[in-house]
Design a protein around this motif. Structure first.
Motif, PDB file in Angstrom:
ATOM      1  N   GLN A 185       0.842  -1.204   0.000  1.00  0.00           N
ATOM      2  CA  GLN A 185       0.000   0.000   0.000  1.00  0.00           C
ATOM      3  C   GLN A 185       0.874   1.249   0.000  1.00  0.00           C
ATOM      4  O   GLN A 185       1.700   1.443   0.892  1.00  0.00           O
ATOM      5  CB  GLN A 185      -0.929   0.009   1.213  1.00  0.00           C
ATOM      6  N   PHE A 186       0.665   2.088  -0.998  1.00  0.00           N
ATOM      7  CA  PHE A 186       1.347   3.375  -1.076  1.00  0.00           C
ATOM      8  C   PHE A 186       0.508   4.381  -0.278  1.00  0.00           C
ATOM      9  O   PHE A 186      -0.402   5.013  -0.813  1.00  0.00           O
ATOM     10  CB  PHE A 186       1.499   3.797  -2.539  1.00  0.00           C
ATOM     11  N   VAL A 187       0.827   4.507   1.002  1.00  0.00           N
ATOM     12  CA  VAL A 187       0.004   5.295   1.925  1.00  0.00           C
ATOM     13  C   VAL A 187       0.441   6.753   2.007  1.00  0.00           C
ATOM     14  O   VAL A 187      -0.033   7.503   2.865  1.00  0.00           O
ATOM     15  CB  VAL A 187       0.039   4.678   3.349  1.00  0.00           C
ATOM     16  N   HIS A 188       1.315   7.178   1.131  1.00  0.00           N
ATOM     17  CA  HIS A 188       1.918   8.504   1.213  1.00  0.00           C
ATOM     18  C   HIS A 188       0.875   9.618   1.309  1.00  0.00           C
ATOM     19  O   HIS A 188       1.051  10.588   2.053  1.00  0.00           O
ATOM     20  CB  HIS A 188       2.823   8.734  -0.001  1.00  0.00           C
ATOM     21  N   LYS A 189      -0.219   9.483   0.546  1.00  0.00           N
ATOM     22  CA  LYS A 189      -1.238  10.535   0.540  1.00  0.00           C
ATOM     23  C   LYS A 189      -1.784  10.778   1.938  1.00  0.00           C
ATOM     24  O   LYS A 189      -2.052  11.930   2.321  1.00  0.00           O
ATOM     25  CB  LYS A 189      -2.376  10.136  -0.400  1.00  0.00           C
ATOM     26  N   ASN A 211      -2.858   2.673 -13.664  1.00  0.00           N
ATOM     27  CA  ASN A 211      -2.883   1.902 -12.419  1.00  0.00           C
ATOM     28  C   ASN A 211      -2.063   2.587 -11.327  1.00  0.00           C
ATOM     29  O   ASN A 211      -2.446   2.570 -10.149  1.00  0.00           O
ATOM     30  CB  ASN A 211      -2.362   0.488 -12.657  1.00  0.00           C
ATOM     31  N   ALA A 212      -0.938   3.192 -11.705  1.00  0.00           N
ATOM     32  CA  ALA A 212      -0.117   3.892 -10.712  1.00  0.00           C
ATOM     33  C   ALA A 212      -0.899   5.043 -10.094  1.00  0.00           C
ATOM     34  O   ALA A 212      -0.853   5.263  -8.878  1.00  0.00           O
ATOM     35  CB  ALA A 212       1.170   4.410 -11.351  1.00  0.00           C
ATOM     36  N   LEU A 213      -1.652   5.770 -10.935  1.00  0.00           N
ATOM     37  CA  LEU A 213      -2.449   6.880 -10.425  1.00  0.00           C
ATOM     38  C   LEU A 213      -3.511   6.389  -9.448  1.00  0.00           C
ATOM     39  O   LEU A 213      -3.785   7.025  -8.422  1.00  0.00           O
ATOM     40  CB  LEU A 213      -3.101   7.626 -11.596  1.00  0.00           C
ATOM     41  N   LYS A 214      -4.109   5.244  -9.749  1.00  0.00           N
ATOM     42  CA  LYS A 214      -5.103   4.679  -8.836  1.00  0.00           C
ATOM     43  C   LYS A 214      -4.469   4.279  -7.511  1.00  0.00           C
ATOM     44  O   LYS A 214      -5.029   4.541  -6.436  1.00  0.00           O
ATOM     45  CB  LYS A 214      -5.768   3.459  -9.481  1.00  0.00           C
ATOM     46  N   LEU A 215      -3.309   3.635  -7.576  1.00  0.00           N
ATOM     47  CA  LEU A 215      -2.665   3.172  -6.341  1.00  0.00           C
ATOM     48  C   LEU A 215      -2.205   4.340  -5.477  1.00  0.00           C
ATOM     49  O   LEU A 215      -2.309   4.292  -4.242  1.00  0.00           O
ATOM     50  CB  LEU A 215      -1.473   2.266  -6.664  1.00  0.00           C
ATOM     51  N   GLY A 217      -3.235   7.747  -5.838  1.00  0.00           N
ATOM     52  CA  GLY A 217      -4.331   8.664  -5.516  1.00  0.00           C
ATOM     53  C   GLY A 217      -5.346   8.071  -4.568  1.00  0.00           C
ATOM     54  O   GLY A 217      -5.935   8.775  -3.743  1.00  0.00           O
ATOM     55  N   GLY A 218      -5.545   6.761  -4.647  1.00  0.00           N
ATOM     56  CA  GLY A 218      -6.521   6.105  -3.772  1.00  0.00           C
ATOM     57  C   GLY A 218      -5.898   5.433  -2.570  1.00  0.00           C
ATOM     58  O   GLY A 218      -6.623   4.919  -1.713  1.00  0.00           O
ATOM     59  N   ALA A 219      -4.568   5.435  -2.499  1.00  0.00           N
ATOM     60  CA  ALA A 219      -3.860   4.705  -1.433  1.00  0.00           C
ATOM     61  C   ALA A 219      -4.457   3.306  -1.281  1.00  0.00           C
ATOM     62  O   ALA A 219      -4.720   2.831  -0.174  1.00  0.00           O
ATOM     63  CB  ALA A 219      -3.915   5.472  -0.109  1.00  0.00           C
ATOM     64  N   LEU A 220      -4.675   2.646  -2.417  1.00  0.00           N
ATOM     65  CA  LEU A 220      -5.358   1.351  -2.427  1.00  0.00           C
ATOM     66  C   LEU A 220      -4.521   0.265  -1.767  1.00  0.00           C
ATOM     67  O   LEU A 220      -3.294   0.235  -1.923  1.00  0.00           O
ATOM     68  CB  LEU A 220      -5.678   0.938  -3.868  1.00  0.00           C
ATOM     69  N   LYS A 221      -5.187  -0.633  -1.084  1.00  0.00           N
ATOM     70  CA  LYS A 221      -4.527  -1.808  -0.528  1.00  0.00           C
ATOM     71  C   LYS A 221      -4.444  -2.870  -1.617  1.00  0.00           C
ATOM     72  O   LYS A 221      -5.472  -3.334  -2.113  1.00  0.00           O
ATOM     73  CB  LYS A 221      -5.294  -2.344   0.681  1.00  0.00           C
ATOM     74  N   VAL A 222      -3.243  -3.231  -1.984  1.00  0.00           N
ATOM     75  CA  VAL A 222      -3.041  -4.227  -3.031  1.00  0.00           C
ATOM     76  C   VAL A 222      -2.806  -5.583  -2.378  1.00  0.00           C
ATOM     77  O   VAL A 222      -1.765  -5.822  -1.764  1.00  0.00           O
ATOM     78  CB  VAL A 222      -1.851  -3.857  -3.936  1.00  0.00           C
ATOM     79  N   ASP A 223      -3.794  -6.458  -2.498  1.00  0.00           N
ATOM     80  CA  ASP A 223      -3.628  -7.823  -1.999  1.00  0.00           C
ATOM     81  C   ASP A 223      -3.052  -8.676  -3.125  1.00  0.00           C
ATOM     82  O   ASP A 223      -2.888  -8.204  -4.260  1.00  0.00           O
ATOM     83  CB  ASP A 223      -4.960  -8.376  -1.478  1.00  0.00           C
ATOM     84  N   PRO A 224      -2.708  -9.931  -2.861  1.00  0.00           N
ATOM     85  CA  PRO A 224      -2.090 -10.747  -3.910  1.00  0.00           C
ATOM     86  C   PRO A 224      -2.922 -10.856  -5.185  1.00  0.00           C
ATOM     87  O   PRO A 224      -2.369 -10.829  -6.287  1.00  0.00           O
ATOM     88  CB  PRO A 224      -1.921 -12.107  -3.226  1.00  0.00           C
ATOM     89  N   GLU A 225      -4.253 -10.949  -5.049  1.00  0.00           N
ATOM     90  CA  GLU A 225      -5.094 -11.085  -6.241  1.00  0.00           C
ATOM     91  C   GLU A 225      -5.021  -9.831  -7.111  1.00  0.00           C
ATOM     92  O   GLU A 225      -4.801  -9.914  -8.332  1.00  0.00           O
ATOM     93  CB  GLU A 225      -6.546 -11.352  -5.832  1.00  0.00           C
ATOM     94  N   LEU A 226      -5.189  -8.646  -6.489  1.00  0.00           N
ATOM     95  CA  LEU A 226      -5.106  -7.406  -7.241  1.00  0.00           C
ATOM     96  C   LEU A 226      -3.691  -7.204  -7.777  1.00  0.00           C
ATOM     97  O   LEU A 226      -3.505  -6.737  -8.912  1.00  0.00           O
ATOM     98  CB  LEU A 226      -5.513  -6.224  -6.360  1.00  0.00           C
ATOM     99  N   GLY A 227      -2.708  -7.564  -6.971  1.00  0.00           N
ATOM    100  CA  GLY A 227      -1.321  -7.424  -7.400  1.00  0.00           C
ATOM    101  C   GLY A 227      -1.042  -8.166  -8.695  1.00  0.00           C
ATOM    102  O   GLY A 227      -0.380  -7.654  -9.597  1.00  0.00           O
TER     103      GLY A 227
END
Length: 314
Positions: A185-189, A211-215, A217-227
């Motif tokens: 998770q890119f939690v920087h925001k 996809n980078a913008l989504k990760l 901008g949304g600080a999305l949690k990337v689990d193995p499936e999404l990864g």
């Protein structure tokens, strides 16, 4: 003249011409940290001294006879967050790996079942002024760029959580393996920041700008499936509960990496070098680099043995 003599003569000629090749120039930048140097107003020793004032944890390195090294981010009481001292440790471990002639692969993982939670907030608060923050940013960009440019095939083994700077660290490896239940998770925001260790630039190259913008901008949690869906994860390591603990996940990662590092070290390193040049250099420069690297293995022991033992036509 025998075929062996011809191969060796050509190889010597190519090696002479390669001394000023793009790859050599690329790696020789490491004296200036690859990205920033004194020309940019960056004083490496000054920031090292500042960072070492905030100790705690360590970056441990184990080189194995197999040619696969294991780098461990080790600060469990802080979820393996980077202290200032650990940032300096990282740069020193990268230096050791740059000179490892027998190396073929590298696994980066965290101690005690979690990857890395970014920066230790104690150090962050102490260097919160913009000038020192920029210097820390430049130091870590240098270290992680050199990590990515190592002539080793590297994989980040993500167990538990890889947050903030920890997520950025995963992008400084060639591959990422996620254990079941892990999160990147890119939690920087949430901290009022953007990535500063080069993670954004590398993320775009891995998953694309959308996809980078989504990760980010949304600080999305990337689990193995999404990864796996977006290309951030190159594999998922499923470990049955009965087998958990005792380094079984690390062993699975070594087995996975061995699929790409089997063979002589000079050949594996050459594979990494030509791939890196194709990724980073303009096409004309990448082609010249490929020629130069080809010259280092053409007529070499592995090539000659293959010509003897594996003729194409029987």
């Amino acid at each position: 003249m025998t075929a062996r003599m011809v191969l060796c003569a050509v190889r010597r000629q190519l090696l002479r011409s390669s001394s000023c090749g793009s790859w050599v120039r690329l790696l020789q930048r490491r004296s200036s940290g690859c990205v920033y140097s004194s020309v940019d107003g960056f004083n490496q020793e000054e920031i090292r001294e500042k960072l070492q004032a905030f100790p705690g944890g360590s970056i441990d390195l184990l080189k194995q006879e197999s040619g696969i090294a294991v780098m461990t981010v080790n600060y469990p009481s802080r979820m393996n967050a980077f202290s200032g001292g650990m940032m300096v440790d990282l740069e020193e471990r990268v230096s050791q790996l740059e000179s490892w002639t027998d190396g073929k692969g590298l696994i980066v993982h965290g101690a005690a079942g979690t990857f890395c939670s970014g920066s230790d907030l104690n150090a962050v608060r102490a260097i919160s002024n913009p000038q020192d923050g920029m210097k820390m940013c430049m130091f870590m960009q240098n270290a992680l760029t050199r990590l990515l440019r190592l002539p080793l095939i590297s994989v980040a083994l993500v167990e538990g959580r890889a947050l903030g700077g920890g997520a950025e660290l995963t992008t400084a490896c060639d591959f990422r393996l996620m254990a079941s239940g892990s999160v990147i998770q890119f939690v920087h925001k949430h901290m009022g920041l953007v990535p500063g260790w080069g993670g954004a630039a590398r993320l775009v190259r891995i998953v694309g700008s959308q996809n980078a913008l989504k990760l980010l901008g949304g600080a999305l949690k990337v689990d193995p499936e999404l990864g796996q869906q977006i290309g951030l994860a190159d594999g998922v390591l499923e470990v049955p509960q009965a087998e958990e603990g005792g380094g079984i996940v690390l062993q699975r990662a070594e087995d996975w990496l061995r699929g790409y590092t089997t063979g002589p070290a000079p050949v594996i390193q050459a594979v990494k070098k030509v791939t890196l040049s194709g990724r980073e250099l303009p096409l004309s420069e990448a082609l010249r680099t490929e020629r130069d690297v080809f010259g280092t293995v053409w007529g070499g022991p592995a090539n000659l043995q293959a010509l003897t033992s594996k003729p194409k036509h029987r």
